[in-house]
Scaffold this active site. Structure first.
Site: not given
Ligand code: FMN
Ligand code: FAD
Ligand code: FES
Lengths: 260, 301
Positions: B20, B44-45, B129, B243
């Site tokens: 998300s 996205k949320g 969040c 990650g």
């Molecule tokens: C730019 C950005 C926006 C994010 N927005 C949301 C969101 O709206 N809702 C949510 O539950 N997680 C959000 N996250 C968290 C990601 O969904 C994920 O849980 C987190 O980044 C870890 O995974 P990754 O290392 O693959 O990015 C966001 C992460 C990033 C980097």
């Protein structure tokens, strides 16, 4: 699928233009085919430590040879790495990104401040090909280490301002406009925020439409993550708030639509 | 070879989804990726009304990762249903809507608005969040609050619910169990870890919000550990993330106990990351004589 790509492109030229300023040509016929003045590319580091793309404006497009040029300043580790590449090396690049300038009017006034000068070259080149279009460019530098000025002179009447007064008008780009009494029916600008703010005011006072290219930190570069927003006067069409995405709705905005 | 997994009765053709907030509602990345190939698209949320988000700079790069404080800018559920859902419906993939809110009522309003949308496969409830003052994390760090919001949402939800957990807690198993107790159909983790970066040249915080959520490869070992702990603490399926850049990363999560994985920050470095992981899983299974992905899920005890 769309017109954006991410590829590994071959560097066909890399030269130093001035202290810390480098010019890079890459071979990428697909992107060169559709790119427009004012759009940008996202360059990626080869280091796993640096994940995010570095947005760099398109400085010139050679559609015949299928090549694109960027001119960048070494600002940190990413651009340092790019500057140390050699002709024949390759680099990861995504693009073309953003909207680009809309070519309009018969008397153009281009403003480039520092590392906002590079996109003005392709723009001046394209405007010079428009029938009956007069092209003037005001370039703002810190000091007399000028870059791209002579190349711009091939397409535009060029005026210079320097902060230290070592070349052209002492002061900023608007001081040069005053000194030379320049007028226009369309303004195009790229540069630091204080300069853009000044131009926004100037354009409003003179009733000249202006297109301003903004900078913001980016993660996706394509409009998905909402990292790179700028404040807009009207509700934006994407998120229905007052935030436009610099990477997708911009980087070029009309001066009236944004709050700087 | 079987790569299909099932979460709360919903079939995913492969275990790879988007994370998300990193993939919008899919439109932008559809220029790079055939969305039909994904196990699911997590949006996205979405809140009950549009949210403007935080001031910029909203992101900063860190070694092997990034920090973000977007602040959940989103157009609200009505625009999502009118504009984004019709776009996503064109694809043969699961649509998972990530839901955010400031109060339980906000969350419930979004969930109820989605109850007439059979094309939405699941709801992911973001109680983690770190970048908004109210709501979000307030529910994600207190097991009682987490259980309560889970049960309130569950009562109203037509679709299965996934509770998205925060890693910013002392014991992740407590939160995982609270979500299960509240009636969650699945849990997903990890959301970002709260961090801070100082811009020494400007002598200020690198992101305007002062703190931001850290994501990307820098947090992967923590994420794998938490997924392992959570998967061993609850009976409901776990969706792992944090990650993942490559197929090797994704397989670590799967072997640690994740039934599916989400790919977030990697999309920014490589817009083809999701597809490359899907192809990599197939290749790994073929090379290692794995007939069914279930042989790998939680195989490391
Ligand atoms: C730019 C950005 C926006 C994010 N927005 C949301 C969101 O709206 N809702 C949510 O539950 N997680 C959000 N996250 C968290 C990601 O969904 C994920 O849980 C987190 O980044 C870890 O995974 P990754 O290392 O693959 O990015 C966001 C992460 C990033 C980097
Ligand atoms: C649309 C656009 C066009 C640009 N065009 C040019 C150009 O033609 N020539 C040029 O020299 N520079 C240009 N810039 C600025 C350029 O992107 C930064 O100087 C560059 O990203 C710095 O990277 P670094 O790794 O060297 O610096 P670092 O400071 O180490 O970078 C760290 C992180 O911050 C980001 N970042 C740092 N400075 C900026 C900035 N000013 N704008 C956006 N992100 C930044 C980097 O992308 C990276 O993610 C442009 C910026 C934008 C937004
Ligand atoms: S950088 Fe992601 S929306 Fe602009």
């Amino acid at each position: 699928m769309g017109e954006k790509r991410k590829v590994r492109a071959v560097i066909t030229g890399l030269t130093k233009l001035a202290e810390d300023i480098f010019s890079m040509w890459i071979e990428e016929s697909f992107m060169a085919g559709s790119a427009k003045a004012g759009q940008f590319l996202a360059l990626y580091s080869d280091s796993a430590e640096r994940l995010l793309p570095r947005p760099i404006s398109i400085c010139e497009i050679d559609r015949e040879k299928g090549r694109l040029r960027m001119v960048f300043r070494v600002a940190g580790a990413g651009t340092e790495e790019f500057s140390q590449k050699k002709e024949g090396d390759s680099i990861s690049v995504m693009g073309p990104l953003g909207n680009g300038y809309a070519l309009k009017g018969k008397k153009a006034l281009l403003f480039g401040g520092g590392i906002g000068i590079p996109p003005m070259l392709e723009l001046a080149k394209e405007l010079a090909q428009e029938p009956g279009c007069e092209v003037q460019a005001v370039l703002g530098y810190r000091d007399s280490r000028l870059f791209l000025k002579e190349e711009l002179e091939a397409y535009a009447r060029v005026y210079v301002s320097t902060e230290d007064g070592s070349a052209g008008t002492k002061g900023n780009v608007l001081d040069a406009v005053k000194e030379h009494g320049l007028t226009a029916d369309m303004i195009y600008a790229c540069g630091p925020k204080p300069m853009l703010k000044g131009i926004q005011k100037f354009a409003e006072a003179c009733h000249i439409p202006a297109q301003l290219s903004l900078e913001e930190k980016m993660a996706c570069g394509i409009g998905a993550c909402l990292a790179c927003v700028c404040e807009s006067k009207e509700t934006d069409s994407h998120s229905h708030v007052k935030n436009k995405r610099v990477c997708k709705d911009g980087p070029v905005f009309s001066a009236e639509e944004i709050v700087l | 070879m079987n790569t299909e997994v099932v979460i709360a009765g919903v079939s995913l053709k492969n275990p790879v989804m988007t994370a998300s907030g990193t993939f919008g509602s899919g439109e932008e990345y559809s220029e790079f990726v055939d969305l039909n190939r994904l196990g699911g698209v997590v949006t996205k949320g979405m809140a009950n009304v549009p949210w403007p988000g935080n001031k910029t700079p909203r992101i900063a790069e860190i070694a092997c990762g990034m920090m973000n404080a977007i602040g959940l800018q989103n157009p609200g559920i009505d625009v999502f249903i009118k504009r984004d859902l019709p776009f996503l419906k064109q694809f043969h993939t699961n649509i998972i809507v990530n839901v955010c809110g400031k109060t339980i009522e906000d969350y419930c309003e979004v969930v109820e608005r989605l109850s007439d949308e059979p094309d939405v496969s699941m709801l992911e409830i973001n109680i983690s969040c770190p970048n908004v003052k109210e709501g979000g994390i307030a529910f994600g760090q207190d097991p009682k609050a987490a259980e309560r919001i889970t049960s309130e949402v569950k009562k109203r939800a037509r679709q299965p619910i996934i509770m998205k957990l925060s890693p910013n807690v002392t014991d992740i198993t407590v939160m995982a169990k609270a979500a299960q107790e509240g009636g969650a159909d699945a849990i997903s983790l990890i959301n970002t870890l709260t961090g801070m970066k100082i811009d020494i040249n400007r002598r200020t915080f690198a992101v305007a919000n002062k703190t931001g959520g850290v994501s990307g490869p820098a947090i992967k070992p923590i994420a794998v550990r938490m997924v392992y702990q959570a998967a061993n603490a609850v009976k409901i399926p776990v969706i792992g993330m944090g990650g993942i850049m490559t197929v090797e990363d994704a397989l670590e999560f799967i072997m640690a106990g994740a039934t599916a994985v989400s790919i977030g920050t990697a999309n920014f470095a490589n817009p083809y990351a999701t597809i490359e992981v899907i192809e990599g899983i197939e290749r790994f299974m073929e090379n290692n004589g794995v007939e069914d992905i279930h042989e790998l899920i939680g195989c490391v005890k």
